[in-house]
Design a protein around this motif. Structure first.
Motif, PDB file in Angstrom:
ATOM      1  N   LEU A   1      -4.821   9.235  -0.296  1.00 48.20           N
ATOM      2  CA  LEU A   1      -5.592   8.163  -1.174  1.00 48.20           C
ATOM      3  C   LEU A   1      -6.217   7.295   0.056  1.00 48.20           C
TER       4      LEU A   1
ATOM      5  N   GLN B   1       0.597   4.223  -2.599  1.00 45.21           N
ATOM      6  CA  GLN B   1       0.241   5.395  -2.132  1.00 45.21           C
ATOM      7  C   GLN B   1       1.321   6.561  -2.834  1.00 45.21           C
TER       8      GLN B   1
ATOM      9  N   VAL C   1      -8.986   1.772  -4.600  1.00 45.05           N
ATOM     10  CA  VAL C   1      -8.401   2.880  -4.066  1.00 45.05           C
ATOM     11  C   VAL C   1      -9.386   4.095  -4.207  1.00 45.05           C
TER      12      VAL C   1
ATOM     13  N   PHE D   1      -7.561   3.351   0.869  1.00 51.62           N
ATOM     14  CA  PHE D   1      -7.833   1.826   0.575  1.00 51.62           C
ATOM     15  C   PHE D   1      -9.001   1.616   1.122  1.00 51.62           C
TER      16      PHE D   1
ATOM     17  N   VAL E   1      -6.510   8.354  -8.191  1.00 51.60           N
ATOM     18  CA  VAL E   1      -6.664   6.873  -8.106  1.00 51.60           C
ATOM     19  C   VAL E   1      -6.253   6.344  -9.424  1.00 51.60           C
TER      20      VAL E   1
ATOM     21  N   GLN F   1       0.864  -1.298   0.051  1.00 49.94           N
ATOM     22  CA  GLN F   1       0.104  -0.132   0.045  1.00 49.94           C
ATOM     23  C   GLN F   1       0.892   1.314   0.061  1.00 49.94           C
TER      24      GLN F   1
END
Lengths: 161, 708
Positions: B220, B213, B231, B222, B239, B209
């Motif tokens: 953002l 990111q 996302v 998740f 995104v 992640q």
């Protein structure tokens, strides 16, 4: 982040955007010009076609920051900005009922504007060649070709080009 | 006295009249239909039918299409049935409403109903104005009680609006600006991309992640439920960058591998399958005719390949989920979402909005579940999910590959007397809801859906792989052997015409192969085998248009070919002639089509659909094949899945038979099979050698020309 002054459809608009933001993204999401469509993001289908200083370009891969000093025309810029009347090319598409789903049409119409500015009386072969980078999945091609021929006649009669 | 004609099936589900028609306060009439606009012009055609039956101008009709809150449930917009079923239902509803209003006014004016008539919504008594109109009488008329029996319908001879070409209601917006679901604005709108589970069996091992990111370049969020990962951001560019970076930063286990040939139709032979025989029993005696011919034809996996990627919006507010979708049926979508999410369907509303043409079951419904899953995690926001281009190609359900083996016994003149169509195919319908399919993301959720029981539509709904597998010609005995292959390398579902294109291709190519042996003209050979006069007429007429009798000799490189079918053997008829040249590859020169669709509501709209079907059918016959290897689908863009382009389009002439004495027959899918067949026959005529496997590529043409 960048502060960009974009010249779109005869107006100047300020947009705060990321250096990697595409022109398509900025048109749709910052300037609320939704007529330019996302099709592939790969310069393969033409749904996002806009004019940059009169030349057709793919807005999906053009960075907004590249065109800050240029004049951008989208499908919304073809209609008369004061009375809202459609451009003769748009009228010709409607008269020929040249559409099925319609998703590809805005990109086609913008490309046709550049074609007719450059070549006011194109042959059918010229038109097909100009539109070869614009895909249509519904199979409306022949109506679109007829619409472009009709638009060329209408513009020629009006003496615009 | 005869029993009145039965109402359409739609009234069993939606008996109440006000699901179909309501009178607005502004001199408009709201007409409900469960069928939706997918580029085929149906909403305009149904508006014409309503205006006609109500004696109203078209601009007084406002259509409400694909709306679960107020409109009728008519399942999916499929099978060229919208005019035949929804059009007929709207016609009945409008005639019923008109009759109830006339009854009410006759009572009020104390006159006979036969003294009253309607002119653009104004009531006349013996031809003179009454001062009453629909909108004044409607509030005092019960328009909610069920439609019980068939009302008197306007005779088609009195039609003024139906049968006239009118401009599509939806096109002006589409040539000028925002027009699509993709363009919708809502307060608190957040953009999302799904980081897709690459296979139903795949399990997420890890996702970096932090790296995603960083690549996103902005804030953002998740959202993760099981193996469903998305996302979300207020900025669509964020995104999009995250989704582009994600595949290399996610590890999945349990990915299946496939045979390298799994994408070819021939791979289907001998696979695990459900077997059905339809029609006459197997041949008995052993030699039911003089000559026996067998040939194998095929079509590979093909894609819907919509111009725009699938998209959906969803929002969760006060326990109610609202979804906007460009799918083909809002009521079935609502039910499928309810089933998957464990919600009550009454707590979900679904609204149709315009999307790119789908030509069948593509990713539109699946995107709705994606958006709903995120919306449930983020109440109070509108979640807009859009698929990426490669998602659209990789995850849409494909049109199944099909292998068709024809075994034909003939008499001494090569006329067929016993015909077997044997088909190997994947399933053709896996729509979520009643046909038993899952929405795509269901397999990524913690609670996996039960394995599917795969079934094609039954024969009385036109079949799936078996659609158009029975020739329309007079053949004393025929049967279908259907092998529904249950384990495929890809997900398959409905694509325009289901099995009709490959079956019509096979049957009509076989007719030419028989005619060649009989040393007969392919057109004359067909006419001798046809007692259906409407089929005969379109064949004769298209031959005149194309100047068939002047076609060149075989094997010159220039070919003329013919193909004909009645879609589902019960819907519109189409006959097509193709003229082409073959050098190393095929160059289309001209296509002619004559179609008989009975009473045509909007002739220009019907012609547009038939022209589109011809070009799409030609594209499939000549170019289209989803590339599948051991790692699955490899067609992820327009370079790896090319379609016909502007410079490859020949002139196309379409003529509609004037057949308004016959009931309306759906036209949306009638021209694809005959076009593919006519191309197959024209290539054989040009080469003097036949290619039986689509697409008819340069390699296959070269192989056909090589000596055995």
């Amino acid at each position: 982040m960048l502060e960009l002054d974009l010249h779109v459809n005869g107006r100047t608009a300020r947009a705060t955007c990321h250096q990697d933001d595409t022109l398509l993204h900025v048109l749709r999401n910052h300037l609320d010009l939704k007529g330019t469509r996302f099709g592939c993001g790969l310069e393969q289908c033409g749904a996002c076609t806009v004019l940059i200083d009169g030349v057709p370009r793919y807005a999906c891969t053009t960075l907004a920051s590249e065109v800050a000093s240029a004049h951008v025309t989208t499908v919304e810029g073809l209609s008369n900005q004061t009375d809202g009347h459609m451009h003769p090319i748009q009228e010709a598409f409607l008269e020929e009922q040249a559409g099925q789903c319609g998703y590809c049409l805005a990109g086609m119409i913008v490309r046709v504007k550049a074609l007719l500015d450059d070549n006011p009386a194109p042959s059918r072969t010229d038109i097909a060649a100009a539109l070869d980078g614009n895909l249509c999945r519904c199979g409306t091609h022949l109506r679109i070709l007829r619409a472009v021929e009709r638009a060329a006649r209408a513009l020629g009669a009006r003496g615009d080009i | 006295m005869t029993d009145p004609a039965p109402l359409t099936p739609s009234f069993a589900t939606n008996p109440s009249l006000d699901r179909w028609i309501r009178f607005g306060s502004d001199r408009t009439v709201l007409i409900g239909t469960g069928k939706v606009e997918i580029g085929q012009g149906i909403v305009t055609a149904i508006a014409q039918i309503a205006a006609e039956e109500l004696d109203l101008d078209l601009d007084a009709v406002q259509m409400v299409s694909g709306d679960t809150t107020t409109g009728p449930n008519e399942l999916y917009t499929t099978s060229s049935l919208s005019v035949e079923v929804s059009g007929a239902s709207v016609r009945i509803a409008c005639a019923e409403a008109r009759a109830r209003l006339l009854d009410r006014l006759a009572q009020r004016l104390n006159c006979g109903r036969d003294e009253l008539s309607v002119d653009n919504g104004e009531f006349l008594q013996n031809g003179r104005p009454t001062g009453y109109d629909y909108w004044r009488v409607a509030p005092e008329t019960d328009l909610t009680t069920p439609v019980q029996q068939m009302p008197d319908l306007k005779p088609p001879t009195a039609y003024r609006t139906v049968g006239r070409s009118v401009a599509r209601l939806d096109l002006p917006a589409k040539v000028s600006g925002a027009a699509f679901l993709h363009d919708m604005q809502r307060p608190n709108l957040l953009h999302a991309r799904v980081l897709r589970q690459p296979d139903p069996a795949a399990e997420l091992e890890s996702v970096d992640q932090a790296a995603i990111q960083r690549a996103a370049g902005g804030a953002l969020r998740f959202v993760r439920t099981g193996d469903f990962v998305a996302v979300v951001s207020a900025d669509e560019a964020i995104v999009e960058r995250a989704a582009r970076a994600a595949p290399e930063r996610m590890r999945w286990r349990g990915m299946p591998s496939h045979a390298d040939t799994a994408g070819e139709a021939a791979w289907l032979y001998g696979r695990k399958a459900k077997h059905h025989t339809i029609g006459a029993p197997s041949t008995s005696p052993e030699h039911p005719g003089q000559n026996r011919i067998e040939a194998h034809y095929s079509r590979p996996y093909v894609a819907h390949a919509s111009m725009g990627p699938s998209c959906a919006l969803a929002e969760m507010r006060d326990g109610h989920l609202t979804v906007w979708s460009h799918g083909q049926g809002m009521h079935p979508l609502r039910q499928a979402l309810a089933n998957t999410l464990g919600m009550d369907a009454g707590d979900i509303s679904a609204f149709h909005r315009h999307g790119p043409g789908c030509y069948g079951h593509n990713g539109a419904d699946d995107a709705s579940l994606d958006a709903a899953l995120i919306a449930l995690e983020m109440p109070g926001h509108t979640i807009r999910v859009m698929w990426r281009r490669e998602d659209e190609f990789l995850y849409e359900p494909l049109g199944s590959a099909m292998q068709v083996r024809l075994q034909v016994w003939t008499d001494e003149h090569w006329r067929p007397v016993d015909w077997t169509t044997e088909i190997w195919s994947g399933v053709h319908v896996q729509r979520p809801g009643r046909s038993g399919g899952n929405l795509l993301a269901a397999t990524s959720l913690p609670e996996k859906p039960a394995p599917l029981d795969l079934n094609d539509p039954p024969e009385d709904r036109g079949g799936g792989a078996t659609r158009n597998a029975v020739p329309l010609y007079d053949i004393p005995a025929h049967r279908i052997e259907h092998h529904l292959v249950t384990e495929l390398p890809v997900r398959t579902s409905a694509l325009r015409g289901l099995g009709a294109l490959p079956n019509v291709f096979a049957i009509e190519c076989m007719l030419d192969e028989l005619a060649e042996r009989a040393e007969a003209d392919p057109l004359a050979f067909r006419l001798e085998l046809l007692s259906d006069e409407r089929a005969q007429h379109i064949l004769r007429r298209v031959a005149v248009l194309a100047n068939w009798s002047a076609r060149p000799a075989p094997g010159t490189g220039t070919g003329y070919g013919i193909g004909m079918a009645q879609y589902k053997n019960r819907s519109a008829y189409a006959a097509v002639i193709v003229a082409l040249n073959v050098d190393q590859q095929v160059r289309l020169e001209h296509i002619w089509c004559v179609a008989d669709a009975g009473l045509v509501v909007n002739p220009d709209g019907a012609r547009n659909q038939i022209e589109g079907g011809i070009i799409q059918g030609a594209s499939m016959a000549l170019k289209e094949q989803v590339q599948i290897d051991r790692n699955g689908n490899q067609s992820r863009d327009w370079d790896s899945y090319p379609i016909l382009r502007f410079t490859e389009i020949p002139p196309v002439d379409v003529e509609l038979v004037d057949a308004k004495q016959h009931r309306s027959l759906g036209v949306g899918e009638c021209s694809l099979g005959p076009t593919a067949a006519a191309i197959g026959n024209a290539v054989a005529h040009a080469l003097g050698a036949r290619v039986r496997d689509m697409p008819l590529t340069r390699d296959r043409i070269a192989a056909a020309l090589l000596p055995d």
